[in-house]
Design an enzyme around this catalytic site. Structure first.
Site, PDB file in Angstrom:
ATOM      1  N   SER A  64      38.842  45.007  39.153  1.00 22.17           N
ATOM      2  CA  SER A  64      39.510  45.211  40.451  1.00 22.17           C
ATOM      3  C   SER A  64      40.565  44.134  40.683  1.00 22.17           C
ATOM      4  CB  SER A  64      38.502  45.289  41.598  1.00 22.17           C
ATOM      5  OG  SER A  64      37.991  44.015  41.887  1.00 22.17           O
ATOM      6  N   ALA A  65      40.285  42.891  40.265  1.00 18.38           N
ATOM      7  CA  ALA A  65      41.283  41.826  40.455  1.00 18.38           C
ATOM      8  C   ALA A  65      42.529  42.107  39.628  1.00 18.38           C
ATOM      9  CB  ALA A  65      40.685  40.475  40.071  1.00 18.38           C
ATOM     10  N   ALA A  66      42.336  42.578  38.388  1.00 15.86           N
ATOM     11  CA  ALA A  66      43.495  42.871  37.532  1.00 15.86           C
ATOM     12  C   ALA A  66      44.331  43.980  38.153  1.00 15.86           C
ATOM     13  CB  ALA A  66      43.022  43.250  36.126  1.00 15.86           C
ATOM     14  N   GLY A  70      32.061  43.128  35.226  1.00 17.61           N
ATOM     15  CA  GLY A  70      32.214  41.673  35.279  1.00 17.61           C
ATOM     16  C   GLY A  70      33.448  41.174  34.558  1.00 17.61           C
ATOM     17  N   LEU A  71      34.367  42.091  34.216  1.00 11.29           N
ATOM     18  CA  LEU A  71      35.562  41.692  33.460  1.00 11.29           C
ATOM     19  C   LEU A  71      36.805  41.621  34.350  1.00 11.29           C
ATOM     20  CD1 LEU A  71      34.983  43.704  30.147  1.00 11.29           C
ATOM     21  CD2 LEU A  71      34.262  41.375  30.727  1.00 11.29           C
ATOM     22  N   GLY A  72      36.603  41.644  35.667  1.00  9.26           N
ATOM     23  CA  GLY A  72      37.721  41.451  36.587  1.00  9.26           C
ATOM     24  C   GLY A  72      38.614  42.664  36.729  1.00  9.26           C
ATOM     25  N   PRO A 129      35.127  49.443  34.985  1.00 14.41           N
ATOM     26  CA  PRO A 129      34.776  48.939  36.317  1.00 14.41           C
ATOM     27  C   PRO A 129      33.309  48.494  36.364  1.00 14.41           C
ATOM     28  CG  PRO A 129      34.911  51.346  36.326  1.00 14.41           C
ATOM     29  CD  PRO A 129      35.300  50.895  34.939  1.00 14.41           C
ATOM     30  N   ASP A 154      38.711  35.421  40.116  1.00 18.40           N
ATOM     31  CA  ASP A 154      39.132  36.610  39.367  1.00 18.40           C
ATOM     32  C   ASP A 154      40.631  36.870  39.519  1.00 18.40           C
ATOM     33  OD1 ASP A 154      36.424  36.756  38.971  1.00 18.40           O
ATOM     34  OD2 ASP A 154      36.212  38.849  39.576  1.00 18.40           O
TER      35      ASP A 154
END
Ligand code: MEV
Length: 308
Positions: free
Chosen positions: A96-98, A92-94, A89, A140
């Site tokens: 929460s969107a994933a 910057g790797l997304g 978390p 994202d």
């Protein structure tokens, strides 16, 4: 019912994409998985890994996001959702969107919408994302739902998204600063800078727009040396917008010294991750990062847009 989604890295265009400048993002082979089941209880609960349990009425951000996504999916019965992710978390790797996309897919399965088009799934997942990020562009959630390499542009009447066909696979090394950052805080910080220095920010956004346009051509023609140069320029522009940190600059410098074609922060900045484009083998960059005290991983992006 099970739903999955991929994480993402933004090659170019983060932050500016919130204001309608296009961005190029790629799905990565780490992501999130959710499992949803009806329960007899009227309550709805979400278990995030082992660490977090939430329900819509508990007042937490996660609980509110879960409530918003239940409403977006039209779930009005008792449900138990378990979700997990291999993405750190605040990196910057997304992450929460994933998670949002995986949860929507799992819930969609319960209400007879399994296999819904990725852009519809991404739109429903925006209900989740808005709770955490305030004013997300949607890049994202769209990348989490579609995967592949995408050119994403936010517009008044919705987003325009197209697959970028890669002439050859992209090999990226992704290094973590070890510092978590909040996308909401970073986006708000840039909004304040934009109020104080509108000219500076407008010029930077125009520079990012041309980097994105040129990067699309470089990706489609397989000009990775040119793309690397554009990534380096992107990092300079983002630094000028106060989005970089000492750790990010170190990761970029170490990657370039180890032979990377280009390197920049990816996502919100202020910590999180750096991506480095490599000519083939990510090993030298990952090794140099490790010797400098940073952890990273390699990911290869194939080409065609695909749903995970
Ligand atoms: C975060 O991954 C990307 C940002 O551009 C925010 C957004 O697009 O919503 C910083």
């Amino acid at each position: 019912m099970i739903g999955t989604a991929c994480g993402k890295v933004i090659l170019l265009g983060e932050h500016a994409v919130v204001y309608g400048v296009p961005a190029i993002a790629v799905g990565i082979d780490r992501g999130a998985r959710a499992e949803a089941a009806r329960t007899d209880a009227v309550s709805c609960t979400l278990a995030l890994g082992d660490a977090v349990r939430a329900s819509p009425a508990d007042g937490s951000d996660t609980g509110r996001a879960f409530g918003a996504v239940l409403a977006a999916c039209g779930v009005d019965f008792g449900v138990e959702v378990k979700a997990e992710t291999t993405l750190p978390p605040g990196a910057g790797l997304g992450c929460s969107a994933a998670l949002g996309v995986a949860i929507v897919r799992a819930l969609d399965g319960l209400v007879g919408r399994a296999g819904a088009p990725p852009d519809e799934v991404a739109e429903r997942a925006m209900a989740w994302e808005r709770v955490f990020h305030g004013n997300p562009s949607g890049v994202d959630t769209t990348t989490a739902a579609r995967g592949g390499c995408l050119r994403f542009e936010r517009g008044e009447a919705g987003a325009s998204v197209r697959a970028v066909r890669l002439a050859r696979p992209l090999v990226l090394a992704v290094g973590h600063t070890g510092v978590a950052s909040s996308t909401r805080t970073m986006v708000e910080g840039l909004a304040h800078l934009r109020e104080r220095r509108p000219d500076l920010v407008a010029k930077s956004f125009e520079a990012i727009r041309s980097l994105v346009d040129n990067a699309a051509v470089a990706l489609e023609t397989g000009d990775h040396a040119g793309l690397g140069h554009l990534l380096d320029l992107g990092q300079m522009v983002l630094s000028g917008l106060m989005l970089s940190t000492a750790e990010i600059e170190t990761l970029c410098r170490v990657a370039r010294e180890a032979g990377a074609l280009g390197a920049k922060l990816t996502g919100a900045g202020g910590g999180g991750c750096v991506l480095a484009l490599v000519a083939g083998d990510a090993g030298p960059v990952l090794g140099a990062w490790e010797r400098a005290g940073f952890r990273g991983f390699a990911t290869t992006v194939g080409g065609a847009t695909e749903t995970p």
